[in-house]
Design an enzyme around this catalytic site. Sequence first.
Site, PDB file in Angstrom:
ATOM      1  N   ASP A 221       8.524   1.714   4.283  1.00 45.99           N
ATOM      2  CA  ASP A 221       9.777   1.580   3.541  1.00 45.99           C
ATOM      3  C   ASP A 221       9.559   0.733   2.287  1.00 45.99           C
ATOM      4  O   ASP A 221      10.053   1.059   1.210  1.00 45.99           O
ATOM      5  CB  ASP A 221      10.847   0.946   4.434  1.00 45.99           C
ATOM      6  CG  ASP A 221      12.180   0.797   3.709  1.00 45.99           C
ATOM      7  OD1 ASP A 221      12.785   1.818   3.358  1.00 45.99           O
ATOM      8  OD2 ASP A 221      12.603  -0.354   3.485  1.00 45.99           O
ATOM      9  N   LYS A 225       9.722   1.704  -1.972  1.00 45.15           N
ATOM     10  CA  LYS A 225      10.413   0.908  -2.990  1.00 45.15           C
ATOM     11  C   LYS A 225       9.457   0.487  -4.102  1.00 45.15           C
ATOM     12  O   LYS A 225       9.814   0.515  -5.282  1.00 45.15           O
ATOM     13  CB  LYS A 225      11.066  -0.307  -2.329  1.00 45.15           C
ATOM     14  CG  LYS A 225      12.186   0.082  -1.369  1.00 45.15           C
ATOM     15  CD  LYS A 225      12.696  -1.099  -0.567  1.00 45.15           C
ATOM     16  CE  LYS A 225      13.756  -0.663   0.443  1.00 45.15           C
ATOM     17  NZ  LYS A 225      14.220  -1.779   1.304  1.00 45.15           N
TER      18      LYS A 225
END
Length: 367
Positions: A221, A225
Site C-alpha cells: 500500500d 503511494k
Amino acid sequence: MLNVAIVGPGLVGSALIQQLVAHSQSSRFGRLPIAVIGIINSKKMAVSSTPFAVGDLSEWKTKILGSTATAADLIQFASSLAALKGPTAVVDCTSSDTIAELYPLWLSKGLHVVTPNKKAFSNDISLFRKIQDLTASPKGPSIYHEATVGAGLPVLSTLNDLVSTGDKIVKVEGIFSGTLSYLFNNFSIPGATQKFSECVAVAKASGYTEPDPRDDLNGMDVARKVTILGRVAGYELSTNTLPVENIVPEELRSVSTADEFMTRLPEFDEHFKKLNDEALASGSVLRYVGMVDGVNNQSSVKLARYPLDHPFASLKGSDNIIAFTTERFPNPLIVQGAGAGAAVTAFGIFADLIKVCERFDISSAKI
C-alpha cells in the site's frame, strides 16, 4: 450544477453522501451547487436527471438502490451520465483495478473523475499516461485524486503546486500508512514494553489494520503511494521495480489464514525486539517510511531508523507525515495529520469536487 455519480457507496462513499447532503442544506450550496444524481454498487444502479432528494439519499440503500433500481452495468451507467445536461463527475470509491481501467472511457465521454482509488495511478504506467493525455486540455475533462495519498491531507496538491511553480523536487519522504504509523509509534519509543505481536493484535482489534494484517505489513500500500508521488513529481516509478521491504516474517508469508498468522506472530517477537533495541541504543526509533528520491535514484519503501529529535520520531497515534525537500525548501515542508478514515477520505474527495466546480466556473448561475 455539478452532477455527482458515486461508484461503490461503501464506507467512504456513504460518508461522502452524508457530507454532500449536509452541503445541499447549507448556504454554501448556492455558490457550489454539487448534487448526487447517480449511485451504483456491485448489484444495482440508479441515475436521475435531477438531484436525488435529501430524504432518499439518507436512506439510499432502500430508496435509491431498492426494488426500483436497475441491474448494475458500468458501461450503461457511464452512457446515462454522459447524456445528462450539465457537467458530471464520477466518483470511484472502490479499490478495483477493473473500474480504474474504465477511467479513459469515462474521460472520453466528457465525464470528470474524482477518486481515492490508487490503482489507475500506480498500475502500469501506460494507463497513467493515457489519463494524462485525456486530461491535458484546460477545457477538457479533469481527474483529481488527492485522496489516493494521505486521504484528506493536502499531499498531492502541495506536490503539484511545487512542480507547477518550477521548484526542483529533491526528495519526498513520509510515513504513509496509518496502520504502520500506529504500530511503530507504540512499539518503537523509549520505555515501551509491548511486544510487536501485541501491538499488531491491538491494532487489528481497534480496526487499524486490514482483516489480514499482512496486507499492511508487506508494504505494498505504501509502495503504491510512493509510486503515485513519484509519477506526479515526474519520475517513472513502478511498484514492480521499487525496492519494498516486506516486514512479514518470511515463514509467515504463505500461511493460509490471518488467524494462523496472528497465532504464530509471537514466534518472531525476538526478531523485532532486536531491531528495536539496536535502534534505541543508537538514540533512534524505527519507522516504516516511503521515499521518492529521483535525483539519486534511491526511491524505496523500508523500515528505517530516525533520531529521537526527528519529526518522524515524535509522531503520535496513526497520523501520516510527509516531508517535501526541494530547492526552495531545503528545510523540509511538512504535512501532517490523519491520513486514513472514511470521514477524512470523503473530505478529500469533496474538496476535489469543489476544485472541479471552481476550475470550470460551475455556480448556481449556470444551472
